[in-house]
Structures are given as structure tokens and as C-alpha cells.
Design a protein around this motif. Structure first.
Motif, PDB file in Angstrom:
ATOM      1  N   GLU A 111      -3.676   7.692   7.247  1.00  0.00           N
ATOM      2  CA  GLU A 111      -4.376   8.314   6.115  1.00  0.00           C
ATOM      3  C   GLU A 111      -4.847   7.272   5.110  1.00  0.00           C
ATOM      4  O   GLU A 111      -4.406   6.130   5.129  1.00  0.00           O
ATOM      5  CB  GLU A 111      -3.452   9.342   5.464  1.00  0.00           C
ATOM      6  N   PRO A 112      -5.762   7.669   4.219  1.00  0.00           N
ATOM      7  CA  PRO A 112      -6.324   6.723   3.242  1.00  0.00           C
ATOM      8  C   PRO A 112      -5.267   6.148   2.296  1.00  0.00           C
ATOM      9  O   PRO A 112      -4.224   6.767   2.047  1.00  0.00           O
ATOM     10  CB  PRO A 112      -7.318   7.578   2.448  1.00  0.00           C
ATOM     11  N   VAL A 113      -5.573   4.980   1.759  1.00  0.00           N
ATOM     12  CA  VAL A 113      -4.699   4.312   0.790  1.00  0.00           C
ATOM     13  C   VAL A 113      -4.748   5.080  -0.533  1.00  0.00           C
ATOM     14  O   VAL A 113      -5.826   5.366  -1.054  1.00  0.00           O
ATOM     15  CB  VAL A 113      -5.143   2.846   0.581  1.00  0.00           C
ATOM     16  N   LEU A 114      -3.575   5.403  -1.054  1.00  0.00           N
ATOM     17  CA  LEU A 114      -3.471   6.099  -2.337  1.00  0.00           C
ATOM     18  C   LEU A 114      -3.378   5.118  -3.499  1.00  0.00           C
ATOM     19  O   LEU A 114      -3.831   5.395  -4.597  1.00  0.00           O
ATOM     20  CB  LEU A 114      -2.240   7.015  -2.332  1.00  0.00           C
ATOM     21  N   HIS A 115      -2.741   3.973  -3.259  1.00  0.00           N
ATOM     22  CA  HIS A 115      -2.646   2.905  -4.256  1.00  0.00           C
ATOM     23  C   HIS A 115      -2.396   1.603  -3.516  1.00  0.00           C
ATOM     24  O   HIS A 115      -1.716   1.591  -2.495  1.00  0.00           O
ATOM     25  CB  HIS A 115      -1.512   3.157  -5.254  1.00  0.00           C
ATOM     26  N   GLU A 116      -2.965   0.510  -4.050  1.00  0.00           N
ATOM     27  CA  GLU A 116      -2.767  -0.792  -3.409  1.00  0.00           C
ATOM     28  C   GLU A 116      -2.470  -1.852  -4.445  1.00  0.00           C
ATOM     29  O   GLU A 116      -3.059  -1.862  -5.529  1.00  0.00           O
ATOM     30  CB  GLU A 116      -4.009  -1.194  -2.612  1.00  0.00           C
ATOM     31  N   TRP A 117      -1.542  -2.712  -4.100  1.00  0.00           N
ATOM     32  CA  TRP A 117      -1.266  -3.923  -4.863  1.00  0.00           C
ATOM     33  C   TRP A 117      -1.783  -5.076  -4.019  1.00  0.00           C
ATOM     34  O   TRP A 117      -1.488  -5.177  -2.827  1.00  0.00           O
ATOM     35  CB  TRP A 117       0.237  -4.107  -5.078  1.00  0.00           C
ATOM     36  N   SER A 118      -2.570  -5.979  -4.622  1.00  0.00           N
ATOM     37  CA  SER A 118      -3.135  -7.107  -3.868  1.00  0.00           C
ATOM     38  C   SER A 118      -3.504  -8.237  -4.819  1.00  0.00           C
ATOM     39  O   SER A 118      -3.603  -8.033  -6.038  1.00  0.00           O
ATOM     40  CB  SER A 118      -4.386  -6.665  -3.095  1.00  0.00           C
TER      41      SER A 118
ATOM     42  N   GLN B  11       0.830  -1.199   0.000  1.00  0.00           N
ATOM     43  CA  GLN B  11       0.000   0.000   0.000  1.00  0.00           C
ATOM     44  C   GLN B  11       0.863   1.247   0.000  1.00  0.00           C
ATOM     45  O   GLN B  11       1.941   1.275   0.596  1.00  0.00           O
ATOM     46  CB  GLN B  11      -0.914   0.045   1.229  1.00  0.00           C
ATOM     47  N   VAL B  12       0.340   2.283  -0.648  1.00  0.00           N
ATOM     48  CA  VAL B  12       0.951   3.603  -0.643  1.00  0.00           C
ATOM     49  C   VAL B  12       0.007   4.523   0.130  1.00  0.00           C
ATOM     50  O   VAL B  12      -1.190   4.553  -0.124  1.00  0.00           O
ATOM     51  CB  VAL B  12       1.140   4.146  -2.080  1.00  0.00           C
ATOM     52  N   ARG B  13       0.561   5.252   1.096  1.00  0.00           N
ATOM     53  CA  ARG B  13      -0.193   6.216   1.909  1.00  0.00           C
ATOM     54  C   ARG B  13       0.737   7.369   2.261  1.00  0.00           C
ATOM     55  O   ARG B  13       1.947   7.208   2.260  1.00  0.00           O
ATOM     56  CB  ARG B  13      -0.661   5.607   3.231  1.00  0.00           C
ATOM     57  N   HIS B  14       0.146   8.500   2.629  1.00  0.00           N
ATOM     58  CA  HIS B  14       0.976   9.590   3.153  1.00  0.00           C
ATOM     59  C   HIS B  14       1.439   9.259   4.568  1.00  0.00           C
ATOM     60  O   HIS B  14       2.548   9.598   4.956  1.00  0.00           O
ATOM     61  CB  HIS B  14       0.216  10.918   3.140  1.00  0.00           C
ATOM     62  N   SER B  15       0.587   8.588   5.338  1.00  0.00           N
ATOM     63  CA  SER B  15       0.946   8.099   6.675  1.00  0.00           C
ATOM     64  C   SER B  15       0.046   6.920   6.976  1.00  0.00           C
ATOM     65  O   SER B  15      -0.947   6.693   6.286  1.00  0.00           O
ATOM     66  CB  SER B  15       0.775   9.191   7.740  1.00  0.00           C
TER      67      SER B  15
ATOM     68  N   TRP C 141      -2.227   9.382 -10.399  1.00  0.00           N
ATOM     69  CA  TRP C 141      -1.690   9.643  -9.061  1.00  0.00           C
ATOM     70  C   TRP C 141      -1.515  11.146  -8.869  1.00  0.00           C
ATOM     71  O   TRP C 141      -0.955  11.829  -9.725  1.00  0.00           O
ATOM     72  CB  TRP C 141      -0.359   8.936  -8.859  1.00  0.00           C
ATOM     73  N   THR C 142      -1.980  11.639  -7.748  1.00  0.00           N
ATOM     74  CA  THR C 142      -1.852  13.073  -7.456  1.00  0.00           C
ATOM     75  C   THR C 142      -0.737  13.343  -6.455  1.00  0.00           C
ATOM     76  O   THR C 142      -0.440  14.494  -6.180  1.00  0.00           O
ATOM     77  CB  THR C 142      -3.178  13.629  -6.910  1.00  0.00           C
ATOM     78  N   PHE C 143      -0.122  12.310  -5.926  1.00  0.00           N
ATOM     79  CA  PHE C 143       0.971  12.502  -4.965  1.00  0.00           C
ATOM     80  C   PHE C 143       2.316  12.467  -5.698  1.00  0.00           C
ATOM     81  O   PHE C 143       2.429  11.870  -6.767  1.00  0.00           O
ATOM     82  CB  PHE C 143       0.941  11.435  -3.869  1.00  0.00           C
ATOM     83  N   THR C 144       3.300  13.122  -5.134  1.00  0.00           N
ATOM     84  CA  THR C 144       4.654  13.035  -5.663  1.00  0.00           C
ATOM     85  C   THR C 144       5.582  12.329  -4.680  1.00  0.00           C
ATOM     86  O   THR C 144       6.639  11.845  -5.058  1.00  0.00           O
ATOM     87  CB  THR C 144       5.230  14.426  -5.991  1.00  0.00           C
ATOM     88  N   LYS C 145       5.166  12.258  -3.407  1.00  0.00           N
ATOM     89  CA  LYS C 145       5.958  11.574  -2.392  1.00  0.00           C
ATOM     90  C   LYS C 145       5.005  10.993  -1.357  1.00  0.00           C
ATOM     91  O   LYS C 145       4.102  11.671  -0.886  1.00  0.00           O
ATOM     92  CB  LYS C 145       6.922  12.557  -1.731  1.00  0.00           C
ATOM     93  N   ALA C 146       5.212   9.727  -1.029  1.00  0.00           N
ATOM     94  CA  ALA C 146       4.360   9.051  -0.047  1.00  0.00           C
ATOM     95  C   ALA C 146       5.144   7.890   0.561  1.00  0.00           C
ATOM     96  O   ALA C 146       6.300   7.648   0.218  1.00  0.00           O
ATOM     97  CB  ALA C 146       3.072   8.561  -0.695  1.00  0.00           C
ATOM     98  N   ARG C 147       4.504   7.153   1.454  1.00  0.00           N
ATOM     99  CA  ARG C 147       5.115   5.983   2.096  1.00  0.00           C
ATOM    100  C   ARG C 147       4.578   4.720   1.420  1.00  0.00           C
ATOM    101  O   ARG C 147       3.413   4.665   1.031  1.00  0.00           O
ATOM    102  CB  ARG C 147       4.746   5.943   3.582  1.00  0.00           C
TER     103      ARG C 147
ATOM    104  N   ILE D  96       8.128   6.374  -1.600  1.00  0.00           N
ATOM    105  CA  ILE D  96       7.930   6.212  -3.045  1.00  0.00           C
ATOM    106  C   ILE D  96       7.766   7.614  -3.618  1.00  0.00           C
ATOM    107  O   ILE D  96       7.110   8.467  -3.041  1.00  0.00           O
ATOM    108  CB  ILE D  96       6.699   5.329  -3.361  1.00  0.00           C
ATOM    109  N   ARG D  97       8.451   7.845  -4.709  1.00  0.00           N
ATOM    110  CA  ARG D  97       8.356   9.148  -5.377  1.00  0.00           C
ATOM    111  C   ARG D  97       7.728   8.935  -6.758  1.00  0.00           C
ATOM    112  O   ARG D  97       8.151   8.054  -7.513  1.00  0.00           O
ATOM    113  CB  ARG D  97       9.724   9.778  -5.534  1.00  0.00           C
ATOM    114  N   ALA D  98       6.737   9.740  -7.056  1.00  0.00           N
ATOM    115  CA  ALA D  98       6.074   9.688  -8.362  1.00  0.00           C
ATOM    116  C   ALA D  98       6.369  10.998  -9.069  1.00  0.00           C
ATOM    117  O   ALA D  98       5.988  12.066  -8.606  1.00  0.00           O
ATOM    118  CB  ALA D  98       4.568   9.492  -8.185  1.00  0.00           C
ATOM    119  N   LEU D  99       7.078  10.902 -10.175  1.00  0.00           N
ATOM    120  CA  LEU D  99       7.415  12.101 -10.928  1.00  0.00           C
ATOM    121  C   LEU D  99       6.226  12.530 -11.776  1.00  0.00           C
ATOM    122  O   LEU D  99       5.538  11.685 -12.366  1.00  0.00           O
ATOM    123  CB  LEU D  99       8.621  11.840 -11.826  1.00  0.00           C
TER     124      LEU D  99
END
Length: 93
Positions: free
Chosen positions: A26-33, A19-23, A58-64, A85-88
Motif C-alpha cells: 500500500e501507499p506510504v502514509l509518512h516517510e522519514w528520509s 516509512q509508515v504503511r498499512h502494508s 495523519w488519518t491512520f491510528t494503526k499502521a506498520r 505504529i499507533r497514532a492517537l
């Protein structure tokens, strides 16, 4: 995937989730399952699949990001990787 002694573990047949989240709170931004059919496990480790059509939304550029595997017998989660994770931003149209 390495065990606590640093020895490679064959995770063929194991399940995994990432999972990708800001913290954590916070809500899941992207999930692999397994449900999304975008993650797999084998003797080489864990493979995460994501296509450009998804990343372009994706609207984030940096997340966990955190990746867990689940052994078939115990189904106990084991975190195997976590970090940033960084998304350019998409520049090629």
C-alpha cells in the motif's frame, strides 16, 4: 543499531529511511528520509523527527513502520526495526 552479533554499530555518516504503511503493497502514509531532512544518524543510532503539524494530518491510528540504514560503502539496506505504529487521535485543541 546492533550488528548480527548484538554489538553496537556507530552509524554516523550512514543514511537512513523509514516509512509508515498499512502494508508493504500500500501507499506510504509518512516517510522519514535525508531528502525530507527529518531523519539523522549518529553514534547513538537513528533519530526520527516529526512535528505536531504533520501528525495532526495523519488519518491512520494503526499502521506498520520499517526503518532501514544504508552503509556508506555498500549502500545495501539493512532493516533495523519494524513493527506497529499507533497514532492517537488529537484531543487537545
Amino acid at each position: 543499531v546492533l550488528d548480527s552479533d548484538g554489538i553496537e554499530v556507530d552509524v554516523t555518516g550512514w543514511t537512513a529511511k523509514a516509512q509508515v504503511r498499512h502494508s508493504e503493497a500500500e501507499p506510504v502514509l509518512h516517510e522519514w528520509s535525508a531528502t525530507a531532512n527529518n531523519i539523522s544518524t549518529d553514534a547513538d543510532g537513528v533519530l526520527l523527527n516529526v512535528i505536531g503539524e504533520q501528525t495532526s494530518t495523519w488519518t491512520f491510528t494503526k499502521a506498520r513502520v520499517s526503518i532501514e540504514v544504508y552503509e556508506p560503502v555498500t549502500n545495501i539496506p539493512r532493516v533495523i526495526a519494524e513493527g506497529t505504529i499507533r497514532a492517537l487521535p488529537e484531543t487537545t485543541k
